[in-house]
Every structure is written in structure tokens, then in C-alpha cells.
Design an enzyme around this catalytic site. Structure first.
Site, PDB file in Angstrom:
ATOM      1  CG  HIS A  50      -1.801   1.186   1.358  1.00 26.88           C
ATOM      2  ND1 HIS A  50      -3.097   1.192   0.922  1.00 26.88           N
ATOM      3  CD2 HIS A  50      -1.564   2.424   1.851  1.00 26.88           C
ATOM      4  CE1 HIS A  50      -3.638   2.384   1.143  1.00 26.88           C
ATOM      5  NE2 HIS A  50      -2.722   3.155   1.714  1.00 26.88           N
ATOM      6  CD  GLU A  51       1.639   3.446   3.729  1.00 28.01           C
ATOM      7  OE1 GLU A  51       1.760   4.521   3.103  1.00 28.01           O
ATOM      8  OE2 GLU A  51       0.639   3.192   4.440  1.00 28.01           O
TER       9      GLU A  51
ATOM     10  CG  HIS B 205       0.326   6.266  -0.483  1.00 28.60           C
ATOM     11  ND1 HIS B 205      -0.681   7.028  -1.022  1.00 28.60           N
ATOM     12  CD2 HIS B 205      -0.252   5.540   0.513  1.00 28.60           C
ATOM     13  CE1 HIS B 205      -1.833   6.772  -0.383  1.00 28.60           C
ATOM     14  NE2 HIS B 205      -1.594   5.867   0.550  1.00 28.60           N
TER      15      HIS B 205
ATOM     16  CD  GLU C 277      -5.607   5.742   0.510  1.00 30.93           C
ATOM     17  OE1 GLU C 277      -5.506   4.640   1.061  1.00 30.93           O
ATOM     18  OE2 GLU C 277      -4.807   6.676   0.732  1.00 30.93           O
TER      19      GLU C 277
HETATM   20 ZN    ZN Z   1      -3.049   5.254   1.947  1.00 30.69          ZN
END
Ligand code: ZN
Length: 499
Positions: free
Chosen positions: A263-264, A267, A293
Site C-alpha cells: 500500500h505504502e 503512495h 489513495e
Molecule cells: Zn493510503
């Protein structure tokens, strides 16, 4: 192309403000990753001094002068320059239109609010937290008023996170999503197929660290321009050539650390894809929290929960953890990766029911700002919504209205970004599959370069030239819609849960 000195001076000063801001981000990263416990007070003083310097640089009257000059000459600017001026105006107004005593009051209230929330949550006592929420609501409304949003205070709160977005547009999208997701969540909950994530136990942290580093590097995260460390709550900060992300490790939850890191990474890839010379201007900043997101979710969900991804990484996973996965079949592993079960707690939610947690918060925030819901009625309104949306009633406020930190410092309007990001991720996904039907075969070979190159060109390199809705339309050829998310969730979870 306008090449006057006002434009050059403006962008130079924006870069300086950004450089100062990035020092602040680095201090916050350090605080969560490295700071010795005794240094907290000294760090707070450093942060306060830096915040003063950033505010002085961002509200420099010369910026106002350059902006006024450029706004008179808009016709001679090209599209990129106009985007830079538009975004700089927005930031400059926020830096200059709020009275200094209001900013101080808000900062002090934010820190008091956090501590009051933590205490109220520990004691499961909403009554102690209610006055904090009342004050935060009042402060938010005052802030919106200073910036010219009277009567549209909640829209202001949303626009801060996702420029151009508003409550009415979100309400329409969420209503449509809700109609589909509530029954889908119920059917999965009633499915005889039961994932067993608890079969994955005793994964040594060192092995997990090595594995997730290999995976994230393969996805494209550039470890020459970023790093990964450990913190209590995973996050990603920094931009351009210095992106810092974190994860956390639990021996009995190896998928938690892996998926947090992926997830990171999503980003981080976005931030590494912004143009370094343009940092601080609209050409080198992300387009808003929903778009951000969408990037983390796309890598975490559409990519890393797919069969193709695991056809690539499962052999390595088994090779690294032979005893831990000895009795775990590929199908059990895939089901554990795609476990869905309703829970009361947002941060523990799966990708199907997560969106319902967001819709619940959005609807309550909207009513609070419209004066249709009193703060003291929040706990019961929360319980009713949780029952209607998730089929669960929180037995305590700690598992209900007190669970999230966001409202304690007045961060209203932030929650919708998570769900809008999920919608955009799914919509991008189907556009990408149209262009590259063999994408999952790329994944099976461990090749993520086509996907990353497409995202770089179409999303990352665009910076903040376009807002969420415009970017969506340009990249996918249609309006932002929840249909793609619903289709994706049905296609992924329907066969898996035999519904
Ligand atoms: Zn996030």
C-alpha cells in the site's frame, strides 16, 4: 509560454516553501521512526519554529504581488503556468486569510483534542469527548468562513483534501455504491467459504523484511531514492528523490506487513513519479488525497491480491518460509489474501466492507455540518448506521464513534478520499486492462514495468494540472463512477466465495 520575471520569482519562492515543508516532513518521519523518547519536547520546539518559518515564507507579501501581476496576464500564460498560478493562489489564500490568533487557537485545540480523544477512547467515555467535537466543528466552520465558503462549510472541508470535489457529488456516488455493496457484503458474510488467515503463523521478522523488500523493489520502488523503515502505524512521506515509507511486523500476521508495505509503495511510486524540478508547484505535486489513495489501493488490491501476482511470488514465499506454509495449499493462501468478513473497526476492514465504513462517516459528517445531527446524538446515530450498513452494532463507543483519530484535530472531510480512491483505482484498472489485456501475464512473469510506465505518464507526471473529476475523465474517458468498483469486487469475490 509567458517568461516574465514574476512567474520565475513565484516558482522560486514556491520551491523554497516546499523545501522548508519537506524538512518538516522529515522531522515527522524521524519522530515516528527514530526519536529517543526523551526528545519529544525538543522536537516539538523544532517543529514549532519550523512551522513559523514555513508560514512566513508561504505568506510573503511578494507572492501576493506576483500572483496579482500574473492573474492580470493570464491570457499570455500557457496551460501549465495557469495551473501553477491557480494552485499557488489557493495555497496563498490559505496562508494569509486565516488570522494568526485563529491559527494558534486551532493548533492548540488540535493537540488538546488528540489527548482528549485518546483518554475518552481508553475510558470508553464519549461524553468527555463531545465538547472537543463541538469546538472542532465550530472552528472548522469559522475557518471555512474566513476563506469565503459560508454556507458551504462541509464542501470546504472536502475541497481541502480533494480540490474540486463537494458533498453533493460524493453523496450521489456513495448512494449508488451503497445500494450494491450492502447486499454484496451480506452475501459474502453468509457464504460457506471461510478464509483462515490464522493458518499463517510464526513468520520470522527478518524473512518478512527480506521478502517485502524484494517484492516492493520488483514493483518499481526505487531504493536509491527512498527507503522503508518500521513504525507503529505504516505511512509514506517525502517526495521526488527522497521518499520514506514504513511498515510494521507481526510474526503471526505476515500478510499485514506485506500488504501495508505494498500500500505504502503505491503512495511512494506516485511521489517518486513527480517531477523533481517542479516540486512545490502544481506541476510537481499530487492531485489530491483521492488520487493518492487510488495509487496505493491499485497496487495493494488490484495488483497484489491477483492470481498473476501470486503465481510470480508464491514460489519465493514458500522457499523462504517452508515450514510455516508446509500445510497451506495455494487455494488456502489465496483465500487468506482475499479474506472478507465484516468488522466494526475500519482499519481492520477488508476491501469490500471498507467502503461502507467510509460511507457511514461521510453521512454523519454531512449531517453534523448541516446541523441535522447534534454531537450528543452521534453515538446512537453511529450504532444505527453500523447496523444498517455492516449488519453489526458496536457494543461500545470504543468500537463505534470513538475508534478514529481524525475528528480529534478537526480533520473532517478526509474520510471520503479513501473510498473515492478505491473507485478511481477500479476505474483505472478497467481502462488499463482494455489497453493491456495480458497484464496479469506480465505479473506472472514478475514484470510490472508496463503498468508503472502507464501510471507514470497518465497520473504521476500530471501533477496537479487537473482535479480528481477532470483527471478521471481525461484518463478513463468517462465520469468517475462506482460501477467499476462494484464490478471489480464482484469479479474478484464472487467466484472465491461462490456467490
Ligand atoms: Zn493510503
Amino acid at each position: 509560454m509567458f517568461s516574465g520575471t514574476a512567474y520565475t520569482q513565484l516558482t522560486e519562492s514556491l520551491r523554497r516553501v516546499h523545501a522548508l515543508g519537506s524538512v518538516g516532513e522529515l522531522l515527522s518521519w524521524d519522530e515516528q521512526v527514530n526519536l529517543p523518547p526523551g526528545a519529544a519536547e525538543q522536537r516539538a520546539a523544532q517543529q514549532a519554529a519550523l512551522a513559523g518559518a514555513i508560514h512566513a515564507a508561504a505568506s510573503d507579501a511578494r507572492i501576493g504581488g506576483w500572483l496579482a501581476e500574473l492573474e492580470k496576464a493570464l491570457a499570455s500564460l500557457d496551460d501549465d503556468q495557469r495551473a501553477v498560478v491557480r494552485n499557488a493562489r489557493r495555497d496563498y489564500d490559505r496562508a494569509t486569510k486565516l488570522p494568526a490568533d485563529f491559527v494558534r487557537e486551532k493548533a492548540a485545540q488540535g493537540s488538546r483534542g488528540y489527548h482528549a480523544w485518546a483518554k475518552a477512547k481508553a475510558a470508553d467515555n464519549f461524553a468527555d469527548y463531545a465538547p472537543v467535537l463541538e469546538r472542532n466543528l465550530a472552528l472548522s466552520k469559522r475557518e471555512a468562513g474566513y476563506l469565503g465558503w459560508e454556507g458551504r462549510e462541509y464542501d470546504y472541508m472536502i475541497d481541502r483534501h480533494d480540490p474540486g470535489m463537494n458533498a453533493a457529488a460524493i453523496g450521489r456516488l456513495f448512494d449508488e455504491l451503497k445500494r450494491e455493496l450492502v447486499p454484496l457484503g451480506r452475501s459474502i458474510a453468509q457464504s460457506p467459504v471461510r478464509p483462515r488467515p490464522e493458518i499463517l503463523r510464526g513468520f520470522p521478522v527478518e524473512g518478512q523484511r527480506t521478502f517485502l523488500r524484494e517484492v516492493t523493489a520488483r514493483l518499481g520502488f526505487d531504493y536509491d531514492r527512498g527507503r522503508i523503515d518500521v513504525s507503529l502505524h505504516p505511512f509514506c512521506t517525502g517526495t521526488g528523490s527522497d521518499v520514506r515509507m514504513t511498515t510494521r511486523f507481526k510474526e503471526d500476521e505476515p500478510l499485514d506487513s506485506l500488504f501495508s508495505a505494498i500500500h505504502e509503495t503505491g503512495h511512494g511510486l506516485y511521489e517518486q513519479g513527480l517531477s523533481p524540478p517542479d516540486l512545490g508547484t502544481a506541476l510537481g505535486i499530487h492531485a489530491g488525497m483521492a488520487v493518492h489513495e487510488s495509487q496505493s489501493r491499485l497496487w495493494e488490491n488490484q495488483v497484489a491480491r491477483s492470481r498473476g501476482f501470486w503465481r510470480c511470488f508464491e514460489p519465493r514465499f514458500r522457499g523462504m518460509f517452508p515450514t510455516q506454509v508446509a500445510g497451506v495449499s495455494s487455494e488456502d493462501l489465496h483465500l487468506a489474501i482475499n479474506a472478507v468478513a465484516p468488522t466494526l473497526i475500519r482499519v481492520d476492514a477488508d476491501e469490500v466492507t471498507y467502503n461502507l465504513h467510509i460511507i457511514l462517516r461521510f453521512e454523519l459528517e454531512k449531517k453534523l455540518f448541516a446541523g441535522e445531527l447534534r454531537v450528543d446524538r452521534l453515538p446512537s446515530a453511529w450504532r444505527d448506521s453500523a447496523q444498517a450498513l455492516l449488519g453489526l452494532t458496536p457494543p461500545t463507543d470504543r468500537e463505534g464513534v470513538l475508534q478514529d483519530v481524525h475528528w480529534s484535530d478537526g480533520s473532517f472531510g478526509y474520510f471520503p478520499s479513501y473510498c473515492l480512491g478505491n473507485m478511481l483505482a477500479a476505474q483505472l484498472w478497467y481502462r488499463i486492462l482494455q489497453l493491456r489485456p495480458s497484464l496479469e501475464e506480465d505479473f506472472t512473469r514478475g514484470d510490472f514495468t508496463w503498468l508503472l510506465a502507464w501510471l507514470r505518464e497518465n497520473i504521476h507526471a500530471q501533477g496537479r494540472r487537473f482535479d480528481l473529476l477532470t483527471l478521471t475523465r481525461r484518463v478513463t474517458g468517462e465520469e468517475l463512477s462506482p460501477r467499476h468498483l462494484v464490478r471489480y469486487l464482484r469479479e474478484r469475490y464472487g467466484p472465491l466465495y461462490r456467490i
